[in-house]
Design an enzyme around this catalytic site. Sequence first.
Site, PDB file in Angstrom:
ATOM      1  CD  GLN A  23      -7.005   3.820   0.973  1.00  0.00           C
ATOM      2  OE1 GLN A  23      -6.722   4.380  -0.093  1.00  0.00           O
ATOM      3  NE2 GLN A  23      -6.073   3.491   1.857  1.00  0.00           N
ATOM      4  CG  MET A  62      -1.882  -1.204   1.201  1.00  0.00           C
ATOM      5  SD  MET A  62      -2.705  -1.482   2.787  1.00  0.00           S
ATOM      6  CE  MET A  62      -1.397  -2.309   3.722  1.00  0.00           C
ATOM      7  CB  THR A  72       0.028   2.059   4.639  1.00  0.00           C
ATOM      8  OG1 THR A  72      -0.963   3.084   4.458  1.00  0.00           O
ATOM      9  CG2 THR A  72      -0.620   0.927   5.420  1.00  0.00           C
ATOM     10  CG  ASN A  73       2.009   7.398   7.348  1.00  0.00           C
ATOM     11  OD1 ASN A  73       2.330   7.755   8.470  1.00  0.00           O
ATOM     12  ND2 ASN A  73       2.911   7.205   6.392  1.00  0.00           N
ATOM     13  CB  THR A  74      -3.884   6.089   4.469  1.00  0.00           C
ATOM     14  OG1 THR A  74      -3.316   7.292   3.929  1.00  0.00           O
ATOM     15  CG2 THR A  74      -5.400   6.147   4.326  1.00  0.00           C
ATOM     16  CB  CYS A  99       1.821   9.526   2.303  1.00  0.00           C
ATOM     17  SG  CYS A  99       1.465   8.280   1.043  1.00  0.00           S
ATOM     18  CB  THR A 100       4.879   4.726   3.290  1.00  0.00           C
ATOM     19  OG1 THR A 100       3.789   4.208   2.520  1.00  0.00           O
ATOM     20  CG2 THR A 100       4.613   4.515   4.779  1.00  0.00           C
ATOM     21  CD  GLU A 101       3.109   5.093  -1.177  1.00  0.00           C
ATOM     22  OE1 GLU A 101       3.058   3.856  -1.089  1.00  0.00           O
ATOM     23  OE2 GLU A 101       2.408   5.846  -0.473  1.00  0.00           O
TER      24      GLU A 101
END
Length: 231
Positions: free
Chosen positions: A52, A10, A83-85, A196-198
Site C-alpha cells: 500500500q 486487514m 476492509t475499506n481501503t 476504516c474497519t478499526e
Amino acid sequence: MKTIGLIGGMSWESTQTYYRLINQRVRAELGGLHSAKLVLYSVDFAEIEALQHQGNWQATGDILESVAQSLESAGAEFLVLCTNTMHKVASQLERSVNAPLLHIADATANVLKKDGITCVGLLGTRFTMEQTFYIGRLQDHGIQVVVPNEPEREIVHSVIYNELCQGVVKPDSKAMYLDVVASLAERGAQGVILGCTEIGLLIQSSDTEVKLYDTTEIHAEQAVQYALGRI
C-alpha cells in the site's frame, strides 16, 4: 443460508469483529444454536501494508484475487472484503470470480440514504480519504463527502496504522478523533463515516452527538441479510 466468504486480516483486529457481529446477528435472526455459514481467509497484513505505502496496488490486488478464488473454491457463495481501503481493488476481485462482492461503500450509502443523509464526513486511511475509489462511489449515490484537513488526515491515518491495527487504543487518540468528528460536523457533515474497519475500536456513537456510521457494523449486517436471502 448462503455461505459467506470473508477476506480478512486487514487487520485481524477488525476481522474478529466481523466474525462476532455476523454470528451474533444470525443467531438473533434465526434463534437457537444457529450461526453463520462462512469461510475465512486471513492474510498477512504486513505484506499488504508494505505494498500500500509503496503504491503497488496491482500487487495487493493480485494477492486478494488469489484469496477470492480460494474462497470461492472452498464454497463461498458471495464475498465480503473486511476492509475499506482495499476496496480500491474491488473491481479486480469482481473480475476474478463468479461470486458477487458486497461493496462496503454501497452498503454504507444505502444506510445513509435511508437516514436522509446528503452530506457526510469521512474518516479512514489516507488512501480512503484522499483517493476517488471510495469517495467517488459515495458520490455516485448522490452523497456529498467532507474529509478532514491535511493535519487531521495525518493524525487519523497514523493512529490507524500505528495504534489501532496493532490493538492499541489510547485516550489521547480518542480525544483527537472526536475533535476531528466535531470539525467535520461544523463544516456541514450531517454524520461521519468510520471508514476504516478499526476506527470502531476507538470511538463509538455514545462518545459524540454527531451521528456515526460504523462501516464494520453496516457491512456485517448486510452480509447477514444477503446470506439469509433478505436482500
